[in-house]
Design a protein around this motif. Structure first.
Motif, PDB file in Angstrom:
ATOM      1  N   ILE A  11       0.868  -1.176   0.000  1.00  0.00           N
ATOM      2  CA  ILE A  11       0.000   0.000   0.000  1.00  0.00           C
ATOM      3  C   ILE A  11       0.901   1.220   0.000  1.00  0.00           C
ATOM      4  O   ILE A  11       1.618   1.480   0.964  1.00  0.00           O
ATOM      5  N   ALA A  13       1.761   5.394  -1.939  1.00  0.00           N
ATOM      6  CA  ALA A  13       1.121   6.654  -2.319  1.00  0.00           C
ATOM      7  C   ALA A  13       2.135   7.539  -3.029  1.00  0.00           C
ATOM      8  O   ALA A  13       3.345   7.300  -2.947  1.00  0.00           O
ATOM      9  N   LYS A  20      -2.194   6.464   3.439  1.00  0.00           N
ATOM     10  CA  LYS A  20      -1.820   5.056   3.324  1.00  0.00           C
ATOM     11  C   LYS A  20      -1.803   4.334   4.672  1.00  0.00           C
ATOM     12  O   LYS A  20      -2.144   3.148   4.731  1.00  0.00           O
ATOM     13  N   THR A  24      -4.065   1.163   5.276  1.00  0.00           N
ATOM     14  CA  THR A  24      -3.408  -0.095   5.641  1.00  0.00           C
ATOM     15  C   THR A  24      -4.046  -0.700   6.878  1.00  0.00           C
ATOM     16  O   THR A  24      -4.348  -1.903   6.913  1.00  0.00           O
ATOM     17  N   GLU A  90       3.005  -1.595   4.250  1.00  0.00           N
ATOM     18  CA  GLU A  90       2.740  -0.160   4.101  1.00  0.00           C
ATOM     19  C   GLU A  90       4.002   0.545   3.644  1.00  0.00           C
ATOM     20  O   GLU A  90       5.082   0.364   4.223  1.00  0.00           O
ATOM     21  N   VAL A 124      -2.586   4.627  -3.149  1.00  0.00           N
ATOM     22  CA  VAL A 124      -3.601   5.431  -2.479  1.00  0.00           C
ATOM     23  C   VAL A 124      -3.456   6.869  -2.967  1.00  0.00           C
ATOM     24  O   VAL A 124      -2.405   7.490  -2.797  1.00  0.00           O
TER      25      VAL A 124
END
Length: 444
Positions: A11, A13, A20, A24, A90, A124
């Motif tokens: 995840i 960005a 994020k 997450t 993440e 994201v």
């Protein structure tokens, strides 16, 4: 490169502040609710986010870092996902953001982790103030690096259904999947302070927040499609990671909301090497167990609890007595606590332990942030003089005075020496440097 059976996703960005971490946590909580065993990871150096991951997923979250971790350590940490249904990592900062100079095997970017693991990226996107232009941003990210795959996007901070439709129109034109859209909602904001989110153990409403987040993504995100986008983990053939040398056989570890910044892979490595960890709480006025052979004060937020720490006489007497005969080491917040005094944000000076001469000031604070290498001038618990270590520094303390003998030659990611060298006096050592892994020659 071999593949393991556990699939994974990252995840990420375009930039920090895109949402994020919240997404997450929401995904971890929702997937766990569905009965999935999810192994969380955090890209880059961070203590706070992994603690939230652990609560949401019900298992420890490990940091993956291409700059500070040797490749063998990195590959070994991927094994934590072996018994999981899915791995969820993440990202840190923007997807491709890292330092200018390569470290252990990369620049510290989330993209390095995506390329090494083969995990696709879910981007994201904060689409506030954008419509079809968001797709152009995603298209640029998809084409920037050939070894990184963008599997789709999650739209965040959508203003209305009409706004969402306009944004989706752009993605339909370029053929990039939209997994879902999250409306703008201040109730979803996690509480923050100067180093990031307020710590997981300090948020009494955390479980309720996670349940709300899980409800949100179950409603607005196509979780089945998201899971289907995950891909098997790539890793190099198994090789033994260098042993994580424990600082002692019996380690007295300060552990409470003022001293919570300890990397899970360090604790795991110490225990795997046969060490016993015995925790104590300075905020509860507990001294280190006198049967231990080393005391370790990790980082955290002593500046928020300076008055209480200054009044903790049993803790102070116990650790001073301990330091007369055995090693005591402090990282960042622990280092400041070992010093002579700490000036809080309101300008009040608090007496600290006085085992080192360090004086720090948060009233005129200054950000110190970035990767570091440390070559030790003197031993610290676990490592001899001359050992080279990799890690990072992240604090807002201004050093007023640092009068003791320097502990290490500490350099930033570009190789420039820093003024924050750490200190040593007798059995006591400390520095602002947070260790992540060994670098080069690190001898016990």
């Amino acid at each position: 490169m071999a593949a393991t059976s556990t699939p994974g996703l990252i995840i990420a960005a375009p930039a920090s502040g895109s949402g994020k971490t919240t997404l997450t946590l929401a995904l971890l909580a929702a997937l766990r609710r569905r009965g999935r065993i999810v192994q969380p990871y955090k890209c880059g150096p961070d203590y706070i986010d992994p603690a939230f991951h652990a609560v949401a997923a019900g298992r420890a979250s490990f940091n993956l870092d291409s700059w500070a971790q040797g490749r063998e350590r990195f590959d070994a940490l991927l094994e934590a996902a072996a018994e999981a249904d899915i791995a969820l990592a993440e990202g840190v900062m923007g997807l491709f953001d890292g330092v200018a100079s390569q470290g252990a095997w990369g620049t510290g970017s989330t993209a390095d982790i995506a390329a090494a693991t083969g995990w696709p990226v879910v981007l994201v996107l904060d689409v506030a103030g954008q419509a079809q232009s968001a797709a152009a941003v995603a298209l640029g990210f998809a084409r920037y690096r050939d070894d990184v795959t963008i599997s789709g996007v999650i739209l965040n901070k959508v203003a209305s259904e009409r706004h969402a439709a306009l944004v989706r129109d752009g993605f339909a034109r370029i053929g990039v999947r939209v997994f879902g859209a999250i409306a703008r909602d201040t109730a979803l904001t996690m509480p923050e302070r100067h180093l990031g989110l307020v710590q997981a153990q300090e948020d009494p409403a955390l479980l309720a927040r996670l349940a709300t987040l899980a409800d949100l993504v179950e409603r607005d995100i196509d979780l089945a499609a998201l899971e289907a986008a995950a891909r098997p983990t790539r890793r190099r053939p198994p090789a033994a990671a260098p042993r994580m040398v424990p600082p002692g056989q019996r380690i007295a570890l300060a552990r409470d909301v003022a001293f919570s910044f300890v990397y899970p892979h360090l604790l795991q490595g110490w225990r795997a090497a046969g060490a016993e960890i015995i925790t104590f709480s300075p905020l509860s006025d507990e001294p280190p167990d006198p049967s231990c052979d080393v005391a370790w004060l990790p980082g955290g937020y002593p500046e928020l609890h300076a008055g209480k720490l200054a009044a903790a006489s049993r803790f102070a007497d116990g650790i001073r007595a301990f330091a007369r005969t055995r090693p005591v080491h402090g990282e960042c917040g622990g280092y400041m606590t070992l010093g002579a005094g700490l000036i809080d944000a309101a300008g009040h000076r608090h007496e600290m332990l006085g085992l080192l001469g360090l004086e720090t000031d948060f009233a005129q604070r200054r950000l110190h942030l970035g990767y570091r290498t440390a070559t030790l001038h003197a031993p610290i618990p676990g490592y001899a003089a001359g050992s080279a270590l990799r890690g990072h520094e992240f604090h807002y303390a201004r050093v007023v005075t640092q009068p003791d003998e320097p502990l290490a030659d500490i350099r930033d990611a570009s190789g420039v020496a820093t003024a924050e060298t750490g200190s040593r006096r007798g059995h006591v050592t400390g520095s602002f440097f947070h260790m992540v892994d060994v670098a080069g020659d690190a001898r016990p």
